[in-house]
Design an enzyme around this catalytic site. Structure first.
Site, PDB file in Angstrom:
ATOM      1  CG  ASP A 342     -17.039  75.047 -35.205  1.00  0.00           C
ATOM      2  OD1 ASP A 342     -18.039  75.775 -35.066  1.00  0.00           O
ATOM      3  OD2 ASP A 342     -16.711  74.543 -36.301  1.00  0.00           O
ATOM      4  NE  ARG A 346     -22.526  75.751 -35.380  1.00  0.00           N
ATOM      5  CZ  ARG A 346     -22.462  75.935 -34.070  1.00  0.00           C
ATOM      6  NH1 ARG A 346     -23.409  75.441 -33.283  1.00  0.00           N
ATOM      7  NH2 ARG A 346     -21.448  76.563 -33.520  1.00  0.00           N
ATOM      8  CG  ASP A 347     -24.755  77.411 -41.190  1.00  0.00           C
ATOM      9  OD1 ASP A 347     -25.620  78.236 -41.538  1.00  0.00           O
ATOM     10  OD2 ASP A 347     -24.444  77.198 -39.985  1.00  0.00           O
ATOM     11  CD  GLU A 348     -19.542  78.118 -36.334  1.00  0.00           C
ATOM     12  OE1 GLU A 348     -18.784  78.867 -35.701  1.00  0.00           O
ATOM     13  OE2 GLU A 348     -20.719  77.888 -35.991  1.00  0.00           O
ATOM     14  CG  ASP A 355     -13.399  75.911 -30.535  1.00  0.00           C
ATOM     15  OD1 ASP A 355     -14.541  75.428 -30.525  1.00  0.00           O
ATOM     16  OD2 ASP A 355     -13.188  77.144 -30.618  1.00  0.00           O
ATOM     17  CD1 TRP A 415     -11.279  81.270 -31.104  1.00  0.00           C
ATOM     18  CD2 TRP A 415     -11.280  81.971 -28.996  1.00  0.00           C
ATOM     19  NE1 TRP A 415     -12.381  80.727 -30.495  1.00  0.00           N
ATOM     20  CE2 TRP A 415     -12.418  81.153 -29.196  1.00  0.00           C
ATOM     21  CE3 TRP A 415     -11.080  82.514 -27.732  1.00  0.00           C
ATOM     22  CZ2 TRP A 415     -13.331  80.876 -28.187  1.00  0.00           C
ATOM     23  CZ3 TRP A 415     -11.974  82.200 -26.709  1.00  0.00           C
ATOM     24  CH2 TRP A 415     -13.081  81.388 -26.942  1.00  0.00           C
ATOM     25  CD  GLU A 632     -21.892  75.632 -30.033  1.00  0.00           C
ATOM     26  OE1 GLU A 632     -21.313  76.601 -30.536  1.00  0.00           O
ATOM     27  OE2 GLU A 632     -22.931  75.098 -30.518  1.00  0.00           O
ATOM     28  CG  HIS A 653     -18.615  72.709 -30.421  1.00  0.00           C
ATOM     29  ND1 HIS A 653     -19.519  72.692 -31.437  1.00  0.00           N
ATOM     30  CD2 HIS A 653     -18.042  73.951 -30.435  1.00  0.00           C
ATOM     31  CE1 HIS A 653     -19.509  73.864 -32.056  1.00  0.00           C
ATOM     32  NE2 HIS A 653     -18.618  74.646 -31.487  1.00  0.00           N
TER      33      HIS A 653
HETATM   34  C1  BGC Z   1     -17.862  78.270 -32.649  1.00  0.00           C
HETATM   35  C2  BGC Z   1     -16.864  78.026 -31.564  1.00  0.00           C
HETATM   36  C3  BGC Z   1     -15.982  79.231 -31.406  1.00  0.00           C
HETATM   37  C4  BGC Z   1     -16.829  80.407 -31.089  1.00  0.00           C
HETATM   38  C5  BGC Z   1     -16.041  81.653 -30.888  1.00  0.00           C
HETATM   39  C6  BGC Z   1     -18.650  79.511 -32.356  1.00  0.00           C
HETATM   40  O1  BGC Z   1     -19.514  79.810 -33.366  1.00  0.00           O
HETATM   41  O2  BGC Z   1     -18.662  77.180 -32.843  1.00  0.00           O
HETATM   42  O3  BGC Z   1     -16.204  76.869 -31.772  1.00  0.00           O
HETATM   43  O4  BGC Z   1     -14.991  79.028 -30.480  1.00  0.00           O
HETATM   44  O5  BGC Z   1     -17.798  80.616 -32.101  1.00  0.00           O
HETATM   45  O6  BGC Z   1     -16.833  82.732 -30.856  1.00  0.00           O
END
Ligand code: BGC
Length: 762
Positions: A342, A346-348, A355, A415, A632, A653
């Site tokens: 995504d 960050r911490d993701e 996506d 998703w 994003e 994003h």
């Molecule tokens: C992400 C997105 C994702 C979404 C879904 C977010 O935290 O960055 O890419 O699609 O959550 O809830």
């Protein structure tokens, strides 16, 4: 739940070895090493290597290969990738030394955000597995006789960054190793071409910020810096990163959240050049703070990506549109780092399926995404749950660490449908039937899961994240002012639409694979869902329940609006867009459908006005605000440049960059004929948006370079297309059509060559 067509595992004679000096994640990194003697130089010698954690290998002091962050990120409990490198030119007769440096990586450094961090996701031990073979012989292999030592890397992690104390370099390999059984189901040849470095970016501007210097590299992206430093032993340099400055060039990287994403380096004395080995960051700006007499004499930013080559370009007369396409290219590069993530900062940085599905078409137009997305689909299938639910993201750390009764990170419509949508795009773009076959069982399990949510065609979604049936819905759909919010799609409606989309698409895939019985069965189910949709969500006057842009866009684009309601629903759709002032009213799942649906209905003017709107929310607002990647959120920055809430605000994003598929397929008019995939046959049917004239698109397809472009003069369009050998193009009918100067009623079939067409704009 791997699949039969997956790559074949190799028989290893080496043992996987753990350095005994390793203290666990977040501690000083270690290496393993051995010396081996060769009587003669061995031509064609190959190193086959992988690791639990990340590895960088050196033979006789020279780094092997040009890949970064090897072995990459797969669903490690299902499969671990190994790389193979020719190393004959690094070996010599006599004594040789191999060193394998190990980092925490995705294997055991922090994954997920501060509220739910997961450490040691796939294991708490880093380990190396390597063999050098040549001339039919095993020349060297990891085993109990290897030694281990500590590296000057005092801490490393994907989110953490890297900390180095160079004074600790050259520590002896005075520890042993322990041979373990790899904790993966299988070790397979790498399925992607590896993470590569692009041309380094130089700073376009630098300025003092207290004791620090801020460097603007002019391009936000996933990257690592390469830095030249000098100074006494013990002096140090801190490097921090940021995507977007607040007004007044104020440093603000709060949107990194719990990702420290910084580098600190203690010098051993004297000049040195360094770049981190076991991490990467997402940034445009770097802030460099020397301490203790350190001097920074040079810095560049080295972008990293798994898709180094650009395969598609789109240019128009509109500079903001051209920049938007470039921003999408960079967001793809930044988020195609072995996994389609995504965001990179960050911490993701997780492989969110929603996506990836909305972006898959664009990804294939802009770069060769075949192997990359095929590998990702194998990750997604490995993370599919027993009940058929497809993960929210893959590789999925939660599957091993969060009990379903606590929270299910899988099963959201929009998703999970990636399991059908992405293979279909790979089939269209690359003619890949194998991936359809490989994914069909997982698709069918997904359909059964969808039906099971509410035991029927209409999905009553669960409102709570983590519960079965929860749907993300149209994530980040703008609502406008809180005083008079814009209509948004309801979760049940969104979920039921995707229930239909996936069922209908899987029927088509079964048909394509020749499984007629299955196709008939699924078509019948699709008809049931579409009838139920109409009953549940459409009024007798042709209005769709929530009367929002996303509902109409998805329903029209995927054929859910019955013929008798067509005109009325179209009028409602057109009015909803006009009532919003031609501003976008869609989120992650509605946005890729909005413009294709409008132009499919002949509402070209509506589409052009929404696309070219330069105010928030809109694609061109962010470009006007100086974005160099895709945001994003539509409202990441306010018109005065102030930063929106950093708790979820990434400037990189790719999801909203999915509009580029519409630029290639509608505006440039290049549509792949699904009955002749892989560009064997394309349909030329350009949508004329006058403000974009002239338009020029190119694409490096499987069958060679394709180009299509048009210019509008008054009401006359001149359309030039170049078609390679092996491609048939059919020009759709147009008023007053001429082909290479000859009047022809459309449609017209064109073969290889460059063709000049003219027609009246309708
Ligand atoms: C992400 C997105 C994702 C979404 C879904 C977010 O935290 O960055 O890419 O699609 O959550 O809830």
């Amino acid at each position: 739940m791997g699949s039969d067509n997956a790559p074949v595992a190799r028989t290893w004679r080496a043992g996987m070895i753990v350095p005994d000096c390793d203290q666990g994640q977040g501690t000083q990194a270690s290496y393993v090493t051995t010396r081996f003697t060769l009587a003669t130089v061995v031509p064609k010698a190959m190193l086959h290597i992988t690791a639990q954690g990340l590895y960088v290998s050196y033979i006789n002091g020279v780094k092997v290969g040009d890949d970064h962050l090897t072995p990459g990120w797969t669903v490690y409990d299902d499969r671990l990738a190994y790389q193979s490198y020719p190393v004959a030119d690094l070996l010599k007769a006599g004594e040789n030394r191999i060193e394998i440096r190990l980092g925490d990586g995705w294997w055991r450094s922090q994954l997920m955000w501060a509220q739910a961090p997961i450490f040691n996701c796939w294991g708490d031990k880093v380990a190396a597995l390597a063999e050098i073979e040549g001339g039919g012989e095993l020349l060297c292999a990891t085993g109990p006789d290897w030694a281990a030592g500590l590296l000057p890397i005092t801490k490393n992690g994907i989110y953490w960054g890297e900390s180095v104390d160079a004074r600790l370099a050259g520590l002896p390999a005075d520890a042993g190793v322990t041979v373990i059984t790899p904790s993966t189901r299988r070790i397979v040849p790498a399925e992607t071409a590896g993470i590569k470095a692009l041309e380094p970016l130089r700073a376009v501007d630098s300025w003092a910020d207290g004791a620090a210097t801020v460097h603007d590299f002019g391009q936000n992206c996933a990257a690592i810096p390469r830095i030249d430093m000098d100074g006494p032993a013990g002096a140090s340099v801190l490097i921090e990163f940021c995507e977007q400055l607040a007004p007044g060039r104020v440093w603000d990287n709060r949107n990194y959240r719990s990702a420290r994403a910084a580098l600190d380096y203690v010098l051993a004395g004297g000049p040195t050049t360094w770049e981190p080995e076991f991490t990467f960051m997402g940034y445009r700006y770097a802030r460099v703070t020397p301490q203790g007499g350190a001097r920074v004499t040079g810095i560049v930013s080295v972008p990293l990506t798994s898709v180094p080559e650009q395969h598609g370009t789109f240019a128009s007369a509109h500079p903001l549109v051209n920049r938007l396409v470039e921003n999408t290219v960079w967001s793809q590069r930044s988020n195609f780092v072995d996994v389609p993530t995504d965001c990179p900062q960050r911490d993701e940085r997780l492989g969110w399926t929603g996506d990836a599905q909305v972006f898959a078409g664009t990804a294939c137009w802009l770069a060769d995404s075949h192997a990359f997305l095929r590998k990702y689909l194998r990750d997604v299938m490995a993370d599919q749950r027993e009940d058929g639910a497809i993960p929210h993201f893959s590789p999925d750390p939660t599957r091993l660490h969060i009990a379903p009764e606590d929270a299910i990170w899988a099963g959201s419509t929009g998703w999970g449908d990636a399991i059908g949508v992405i293979p279909w795009q790979l089939y269209l773009h690359y003619g890949d039937r194998e991936i359809l076959k490989e994914c069909l069982p997982a698709m069918l399990r997904w359909l059964d899961y969808l039906w099971s949510i509410s035991d029927g065609p209409v999905i009553q979604s669960h409102a709570t994240w983590g519960k079965k049936g929860f749907t993300v819905g149209d994530w980040l759909q703008p609502t406008g002012s809180s005083a008079k919010p814009q209509p948004t799609i309801g979760d049940d409606c969104a979920a039921t639409i995707y229930h239909f989309i996936s069922t209908d698409l899987t029927a088509r895939i079964a048909e394509t694979l020749g499984d007629t019985a299955l196709a008939v069965q699924l078509r019948a189910r699709a008809v049931t869902i579409s009838a139920a949709f109409e009953h549940e969500f459409m009024t007798a006057s042709g209005r769709i329940a929530n009367n929002d842009q996303t509902s109409y866009a998805l329903a029209f684009l995927y054929g859910l609006v019955p013929a008798r309601h067509h005109d009325a629903a179209k009028a409602h759709f057109a009015r909803v867009v006009a009532d919003a002032g031609y501003k976008i009213g869609t989120g992650f799942i509605g946005t890729p459908a909005l413009l294709p649906a409008l132009t499919m209905l002949g509402l070209h003017d509506h589409a052009g006005r929404v696309f070219l709107n330069e105010d928030v929310p809109g694609w061109l607002f962010q470009v006007r605000m100086g974005a160099t990647t895709i945001w994003e959120r539509w409202d990441a920055l306010a018109p005065d440049g102030s930063i929106y809430d950093p708790s979820m605000n990434s400037y990189n994003h790719y999801a909203y960059g999915a509009v580029c598929q519409w630029l290639f397929e509608s505006v440039a008019g290049l549509t792949i004929d699904p009955d002749h995939p892989g560009f064997a046959r394309i349909v030329l049917d350009p949508v004329i948006i006058p403000a974009l004239s002239p338009v020029a698109a190119t694409h490096q397809s499987l069958r060679g370079p394709i180009a299509a472009g048009w210019v509008l003069d008054g009401d006359v369009v001149t359309y030039t297309v170049s078609i390679p050998e092996g491609v048939i193009a059919e020009m759709a009918a147009r008023p007053v059509l001429t082909v290479n100067g000859v009047a022809k009623p459309g449609p017209v079939t064109l073969g290889a060559g460059t063709h000049l067409l003219t027609f009246q704009r309708s």
